[in-house]
Write a protein that holds these residues in place. Structure first.
Motif, PDB file in Angstrom:
ATOM      1  N   ILE A 301       0.845  -1.213   0.000  1.00 58.46           N
ATOM      2  CA  ILE A 301       0.000   0.000   0.000  1.00 58.46           C
ATOM      3  C   ILE A 301       0.876   1.259   0.000  1.00 58.46           C
ATOM      4  O   ILE A 301       0.569   2.236  -0.701  1.00 58.46           O
ATOM      5  CB  ILE A 301      -0.974  -0.019   1.215  1.00 58.46           C
ATOM      6  N   LEU A 302       1.967   1.239   0.745  1.00 56.25           N
ATOM      7  CA  LEU A 302       2.862   2.419   0.756  1.00 56.25           C
ATOM      8  C   LEU A 302       3.342   2.732  -0.659  1.00 56.25           C
ATOM      9  O   LEU A 302       3.451   3.891  -1.054  1.00 56.25           O
ATOM     10  CB  LEU A 302       4.064   2.179   1.685  1.00 56.25           C
ATOM     11  N   LYS A 303       3.613   1.669  -1.415  1.00 58.61           N
ATOM     12  CA  LYS A 303       4.061   1.854  -2.795  1.00 58.61           C
ATOM     13  C   LYS A 303       2.933   2.450  -3.645  1.00 58.61           C
ATOM     14  O   LYS A 303       3.145   3.406  -4.397  1.00 58.61           O
ATOM     15  CB  LYS A 303       4.508   0.499  -3.365  1.00 58.61           C
ATOM     16  N   LEU A 304       1.741   1.902  -3.472  1.00 58.87           N
ATOM     17  CA  LEU A 304       0.596   2.437  -4.228  1.00 58.87           C
ATOM     18  C   LEU A 304       0.315   3.891  -3.838  1.00 58.87           C
ATOM     19  O   LEU A 304      -0.184   4.678  -4.632  1.00 58.87           O
ATOM     20  CB  LEU A 304      -0.659   1.593  -3.957  1.00 58.87           C
ATOM     21  N   MET A 305       0.648   4.227  -2.590  1.00 63.93           N
ATOM     22  CA  MET A 305       0.442   5.607  -2.120  1.00 63.93           C
ATOM     23  C   MET A 305       1.568   6.547  -2.566  1.00 63.93           C
ATOM     24  O   MET A 305       1.514   7.733  -2.321  1.00 63.93           O
ATOM     25  CB  MET A 305       0.398   5.632  -0.581  1.00 63.93           C
ATOM     26  N   ASN A 306       2.622   5.978  -3.140  1.00 64.52           N
ATOM     27  CA  ASN A 306       3.816   6.757  -3.528  1.00 64.52           C
ATOM     28  C   ASN A 306       4.463   7.434  -2.318  1.00 64.52           C
ATOM     29  O   ASN A 306       4.864   8.598  -2.380  1.00 64.52           O
ATOM     30  CB  ASN A 306       3.440   7.812  -4.588  1.00 64.52           C
ATOM     31  N   ARG A 307       4.548   6.676  -1.217  1.00 63.02           N
ATOM     32  CA  ARG A 307       5.097   7.279   0.002  1.00 63.02           C
ATOM     33  C   ARG A 307       6.628   7.209   0.056  1.00 63.02           C
ATOM     34  O   ARG A 307       7.255   7.823   0.897  1.00 63.02           O
ATOM     35  CB  ARG A 307       4.497   6.603   1.248  1.00 63.02           C
ATOM     36  N   ARG A 308       7.256   6.413  -0.774  1.00 65.77           N
ATOM     37  CA  ARG A 308       8.713   6.367  -0.915  1.00 65.77           C
ATOM     38  C   ARG A 308       9.482   5.847   0.306  1.00 65.77           C
ATOM     39  O   ARG A 308      10.652   6.160   0.499  1.00 65.77           O
ATOM     40  CB  ARG A 308       9.299   7.740  -1.259  1.00 65.77           C
ATOM     41  N   TYR A 309       8.809   5.135   1.205  1.00 62.58           N
ATOM     42  CA  TYR A 309       9.539   4.430   2.267  1.00 62.58           C
ATOM     43  C   TYR A 309       8.834   3.112   2.508  1.00 62.58           C
ATOM     44  O   TYR A 309       7.673   2.937   2.110  1.00 62.58           O
ATOM     45  CB  TYR A 309       9.600   5.249   3.578  1.00 62.58           C
ATOM     46  N   THR A 310       9.551   2.192   3.138  1.00 64.89           N
ATOM     47  CA  THR A 310       8.941   0.910   3.478  1.00 64.89           C
ATOM     48  C   THR A 310       8.614   0.887   4.965  1.00 64.89           C
ATOM     49  O   THR A 310       9.071   1.759   5.720  1.00 64.89           O
ATOM     50  CB  THR A 310       9.918  -0.250   3.186  1.00 64.89           C
ATOM     51  N   LYS A 311       7.856  -0.119   5.348  1.00 62.98           N
ATOM     52  CA  LYS A 311       7.530  -0.306   6.764  1.00 62.98           C
ATOM     53  C   LYS A 311       8.826  -0.372   7.585  1.00 62.98           C
ATOM     54  O   LYS A 311       8.954   0.263   8.632  1.00 62.98           O
ATOM     55  CB  LYS A 311       6.739  -1.615   6.900  1.00 62.98           C
ATOM     56  N   GLU A 312       9.807  -1.116   7.057  1.00 58.98           N
ATOM     57  CA  GLU A 312      11.064  -1.327   7.792  1.00 58.98           C
ATOM     58  C   GLU A 312      11.819  -0.007   7.950  1.00 58.98           C
ATOM     59  O   GLU A 312      12.367   0.284   9.015  1.00 58.98           O
ATOM     60  CB  GLU A 312      11.943  -2.354   7.067  1.00 58.98           C
ATOM     61  N   GLU A 313      11.844   0.796   6.877  1.00 60.31           N
ATOM     62  CA  GLU A 313      12.543   2.096   6.961  1.00 60.31           C
ATOM     63  C   GLU A 313      11.860   3.026   7.957  1.00 60.31           C
ATOM     64  O   GLU A 313      12.511   3.746   8.711  1.00 60.31           O
ATOM     65  CB  GLU A 313      12.591   2.762   5.571  1.00 60.31           C
ATOM     66  N   TYR A 314      10.529   2.981   7.945  1.00 63.59           N
ATOM     67  CA  TYR A 314       9.777   3.827   8.886  1.00 63.59           C
ATOM     68  C   TYR A 314      10.117   3.430  10.326  1.00 63.59           C
ATOM     69  O   TYR A 314      10.417   4.272  11.172  1.00 63.59           O
ATOM     70  CB  TYR A 314       8.268   3.694   8.627  1.00 63.59           C
ATOM     71  N   LEU A 315      10.096   2.123  10.571  1.00 67.36           N
ATOM     72  CA  LEU A 315      10.363   1.645  11.940  1.00 67.36           C
ATOM     73  C   LEU A 315      11.788   1.991  12.383  1.00 67.36           C
ATOM     74  O   LEU A 315      12.033   2.303  13.548  1.00 67.36           O
ATOM     75  CB  LEU A 315      10.119   0.132  12.030  1.00 67.36           C
ATOM     76  N   LYS A 316      12.716   1.950  11.428  1.00 67.99           N
ATOM     77  CA  LYS A 316      14.107   2.279  11.743  1.00 67.99           C
ATOM     78  C   LYS A 316      14.221   3.759  12.156  1.00 67.99           C
ATOM     79  O   LYS A 316      14.867   4.104  13.151  1.00 67.99           O
ATOM     80  CB  LYS A 316      14.968   2.012  10.502  1.00 67.99           C
TER      81      LYS A 316
END
Ligand code: 5AD
Ligand code: SF4
Length: 467
Positions: A301-316
């Motif tokens: 979903i983050l990709k479809l939203m064009n948010r440019r980060y992954t769950k893992e990057e956000y958590l980091k």
């Protein structure tokens, strides 16, 4: 149909269309003598702050403020388009104003803000709402005086399809004399696929740092205690100025003005640098509070939203903020029911919430906005299911918000007292942005005081002043 200046809000051009600032003559300055105004604001802090500019301009024309909309001679709706319900609220209000105008022929009605930047809204206003007298957009608020002075009986629509220059020396009639908003950036270049902001507010334009610092220095001189730097994506501050001066530099320079409390919103996780983390951690007057929108915990979903980060990057990043900024509080925004969101995707979001244990979160059901890419994506989640997901998410978010507040119980914390709240108590905020209610004398308004927390609730704390 006559649509001056309204070309196509969805196309970007580099060309500036902004005219010279209007300079009124002595006669026109009396326009508002004996007349009252009412400004109704919808949406975010950016709109609230624009309304402070609108009020200042009206008072320069000698209009006086009016508390009751029905009694005002001029009503301006400063609108928001972020989700459909914001639209509906503004159109609902227009319905009320239409009736009001039937019995009050001289009432002047204005509509501005993000909805005015939408082509379909302007068309609607022209075709179905002839009683609206003036319409202006987010890029030409400075023309309000011009529109009022040169008003004729005909509906006057003046909206720019693209952003122009940044104006400095804007006057504001600020809501508070304790805390103030300061724009550091206009517009947004991120183009998250659900979001209408890049269309209604235009491309990212950063204000020059010297102008921002000057504005904050003046606020400090006037006795303001708190400043919030405002932008749709403040972490990208300066990128459009083609210099290597970043938000970290700006935060440091603004902190040097001696303002007692410095905040900033909103941060996009993509642009959060280590320098920013360091400066927030190091400087005592930069508040340990970060609004870090997640939107979704699912990589798909983050990709479809064009948010440019992954769950893992956000958590980091989240961990880095928690590990490096003492006592930091972090809040977020989350959308449920984005097109294609499966139960598994939603569970990824719940998983991030469980890991981050946010201090609080703003949660929304996806709302298709005309002209944004997400509107064209296949949305096969039923409304019933979206409501269930929102409910489940809110239960979890509230549990952590409650726990976060409990940590303050029986502790003493600094609170900037801002005013008198609903039940006659004083209210204010901690450095971490927790709302605190205190029974105390109003002499404390505008002061940063020690408050002992006696009770903790999900959305607020109750305490007493510790002298
Ligand atoms: N639908 C639902 N929520 C939205 N937001 C922005 N656009 C939409 C939309 N189309 C939410 C995001 C953003 C917050 C200000 O509003 O979560 O961070
Ligand atoms: Fe909208 Fe994304 Fe820009 Fe925020 S960063 S204003 S969500 S496009």
């Amino acid at each position: 149909m006559n649509l001056p200046n309204y070309i196509d809000a969805k196309k970007r051009t580099k060309e500036s269309t902004v005219k010279e600032l209007y300079k009124f003559n002595i006669n026109s300055k009396n326009l508002g003598v004996g007349k009252t105004y009412f400004v109704k604001t919808y949406g975010c802090q950016m709109n609230e702050h624009d309304s402070e500019n609108i009020r200042a301009m009206l008072e320069e024309l000698q209009f006086t403020p009016c508390e009751v909309m029905e009694e005002a001679d001029l009503v301006i709706l400063n609108t928001c388009s972020i989700r459909e319900n914001a639209h509906n609220k503004a159109f609902g209000m227009l319905g009320r104003l239409k009736h009001l105008k039937e019995s009050k022929k001289d009432l002047v009605i204005g509509l501005c803000g993000c909805m005015a930047q939408e082509e379909s809204v302007v068309k609607d206003i022209m075709e179905k709402h002839p009683y609206v007298d003036i319409v202006f957009g987010t890029h030409n608020i400075h023309e309000l005086q011009d529109l009022l002075i040169n008003r004729t009986k005909k509906q006057n629509i003046d909206v720019y399809s693209c952003e122009g220059k940044i104006y400095e020396n804007i006057s504001y009639k600020r809501e508070s004399d304790i805390k103030a908003w300061v724009n550091i950036q206009y517009g947004c270049d991120k183009f998250c696929t659900y979001c209408i902001v890049p269309y209604t507010r235009g491309k990212q334009r950063s204000r020059k740092s010297a102008e921002i610092i000057k504005e904050v220095e003046e606020l400090v001189k006037k006795g303001y205690k708190e400043v919030t730097l405002l932008g749709q994506n403040v972490n990208a501050y300066g990128k459009d100025l083609y210099s290597d001066y970043t938000l970290a530099n700006l935060l440091s320079d603004v902190a040097d003005t001696g303002i007692e409390r410095l905040r900033f919103v909103t941060s996009h996780p993509w642009d959060f640098t280590d320098e920013m983390v360091d400066i927030i951690a190091k400087r005592d007057n930069i508040m340990p509070y970060i609004h870090l929108p997640l939107q979704s915990g699912s990589n798909k979903i983050l990709k479809l939203m064009n948010r440019r980060y992954t769950k893992e990057e956000y958590l980091k990043l989240y961990k880095k903020l928690k590990d490096n900024i003492p006592n930091v509080s972090i809040t977020t925004d989350i959308i449920v029911g984005f097109p294609g969101e499966t139960r598994e995707d939603f569970e990824e979001t719940l998983d991030v919430v469980k890991k981050c244990k946010y201090d609080s979160a703003f949660t929304f059901i996806f709302s298709p906005r005309e002209g944004t890419p997400a509107t064209k994506m296949i949305d096969n989640v039923s409304l019933d299911e979206k409501n269930k997901r929102l409910y489940e998410l809110n239960e979890l978010v509230n549990k952590y918000a409650n726990k976060a507040n409990q940590r303050y119980l029986n502790k003493t914390t600094k609170v900037l007292i801002e005013g008198i709240g609903e039940k006659g108590n004083l209210f204010g905020y901690t450095d971490t942005m927790k709302l605190v209610n205190v029974k105390a004398d109003k002499k404390y308004i505008g002061k940063i005081v020690d408050v002992k927390i006696l009770e903790s609730k999900t959305w607020s704390l109750d305490g007493e002043i510790n002298e």
